[in-house]
Motif scaffolding. Sequence first.
Motif, PDB file in Angstrom:
ATOM      1  N   ALA A 103       0.455  28.254  17.911  1.00 32.75           N
ATOM      2  CA  ALA A 103      -0.430  29.313  17.421  1.00 32.75           C
ATOM      3  C   ALA A 103      -1.256  28.833  16.230  1.00 32.75           C
ATOM      4  O   ALA A 103      -0.813  27.995  15.447  1.00 32.75           O
ATOM      5  N   SER A 104      -2.460  29.379  16.116  1.00 32.99           N
ATOM      6  CA  SER A 104      -3.321  29.084  14.970  1.00 32.99           C
ATOM      7  C   SER A 104      -2.690  29.676  13.701  1.00 32.99           C
ATOM      8  O   SER A 104      -2.127  30.762  13.736  1.00 32.99           O
ATOM      9  N   VAL A 105      -2.788  28.915  12.600  1.00 31.27           N
ATOM     10  CA  VAL A 105      -2.302  29.394  11.298  1.00 31.27           C
ATOM     11  C   VAL A 105      -3.460  29.300  10.316  1.00 31.27           C
ATOM     12  O   VAL A 105      -4.044  28.225  10.136  1.00 31.27           O
ATOM     13  N   GLY A 106      -3.811  30.428   9.703  1.00 27.56           N
ATOM     14  CA  GLY A 106      -4.985  30.490   8.823  1.00 27.56           C
ATOM     15  C   GLY A 106      -4.865  29.694   7.545  1.00 27.56           C
ATOM     16  O   GLY A 106      -5.826  29.092   7.085  1.00 27.56           O
ATOM     17  N   THR A 130      -3.090  25.450  10.597  1.00 29.78           N
ATOM     18  CA  THR A 130      -2.893  24.715  11.841  1.00 29.78           C
ATOM     19  C   THR A 130      -4.074  25.028  12.737  1.00 29.78           C
ATOM     20  O   THR A 130      -4.251  26.170  13.160  1.00 29.78           O
ATOM     21  N   GLY A 131      -4.917  24.024  12.997  1.00 30.62           N
ATOM     22  CA  GLY A 131      -6.068  24.212  13.861  1.00 30.62           C
ATOM     23  C   GLY A 131      -7.347  23.725  13.207  1.00 30.62           C
ATOM     24  O   GLY A 131      -7.344  23.190  12.094  1.00 30.62           O
ATOM     25  N   THR A 132      -8.450  23.907  13.933  1.00 29.49           N
ATOM     26  CA  THR A 132      -9.753  23.478  13.429  1.00 29.49           C
ATOM     27  C   THR A 132     -10.313  24.503  12.458  1.00 29.49           C
ATOM     28  O   THR A 132      -9.999  25.690  12.528  1.00 29.49           O
ATOM     29  N   ILE A 133     -11.141  24.029  11.563  1.00 30.56           N
ATOM     30  CA  ILE A 133     -11.585  24.796  10.397  1.00 30.56           C
ATOM     31  C   ILE A 133     -13.038  25.233  10.536  1.00 30.56           C
ATOM     32  O   ILE A 133     -13.895  24.438  10.933  1.00 30.56           O
ATOM     33  N   VAL A 172      -9.507  29.769  11.524  1.00 31.39           N
ATOM     34  CA  VAL A 172      -8.807  28.594  12.049  1.00 31.39           C
ATOM     35  C   VAL A 172      -8.446  28.841  13.510  1.00 31.39           C
ATOM     36  O   VAL A 172      -7.900  29.891  13.854  1.00 31.39           O
ATOM     37  N   THR A 173      -8.765  27.864  14.363  1.00 29.30           N
ATOM     38  CA  THR A 173      -8.474  27.977  15.794  1.00 29.30           C
ATOM     39  C   THR A 173      -7.731  26.732  16.256  1.00 29.30           C
ATOM     40  O   THR A 173      -8.224  25.620  16.091  1.00 29.30           O
ATOM     41  N   SER A 182      -7.645  32.695   7.210  1.00 30.60           N
ATOM     42  CA  SER A 182      -6.917  32.326   6.001  1.00 30.60           C
ATOM     43  C   SER A 182      -6.911  33.502   5.034  1.00 30.60           C
ATOM     44  O   SER A 182      -7.518  34.547   5.285  1.00 30.60           O
ATOM     45  N   SER A 183      -6.284  33.289   3.899  1.00 33.80           N
ATOM     46  CA  SER A 183      -6.402  34.255   2.805  1.00 33.80           C
ATOM     47  C   SER A 183      -7.840  34.191   2.299  1.00 33.80           C
ATOM     48  O   SER A 183      -8.598  33.279   2.624  1.00 33.80           O
TER      49      SER A 183
END
Length: 189
Positions: A103-106, A130-133, A172-173, A182-183
């Motif tokens: 899973a994506s994590v922001g 976790t993932g692309t920005i 994030v993906t 994200s926050s």
Amino acid sequence: GYSETATITVSPASVGGSIAGGGVTVCATSNSTVLNLSGYTGSITKWQSSTVSDFSSNVTDINITTTSYTATNLNTTTYYRAVVISGPCTTYSTVATVTVNTASVGGTVSGGKAVCTGTNSTTLSLAGNTGTIQWQSSTTSATAGFTNISLATNASYTASNLTAKTYYRVAVTNGVCAVANSSVDSVVV
């Protein structure tokens, strides 16, 4: 004298067949993929799964004998095959792969501060993702009006020459998984 007669039964060679439905990528935890076996000769005795593509270890027997199997709620990339038997002859189908993305994590944005209007520069940083920005900004609020910032796809982003309070976050993906934001941090002008 005659000897006794013996009957020899010759079974057709078993053919493992092909599995359709694999070769897909899903997001971890909540997922479902239907796999279908066709082109086989013999009887399906079971399906098998493994986290190793050559089935040399981590093999799990799936006690179903139908031509269709639904793989659900996977958390790691998993390989599937059917076991087909004809008389004493056992063979395997082609291997179907279900690739799993976590899973994506922001993550968390930090670095926001107060600056003077006009000529200013502040570097914001993202951690724990976790993932692309994709950095986003909003001058509306911390919860609305966010738009993508062109070419802002690194773990840090430098906001410069601001004239109004601006909120920043990162979309994030990870692979095929849904976007996680994200926050939010802000630069106060």
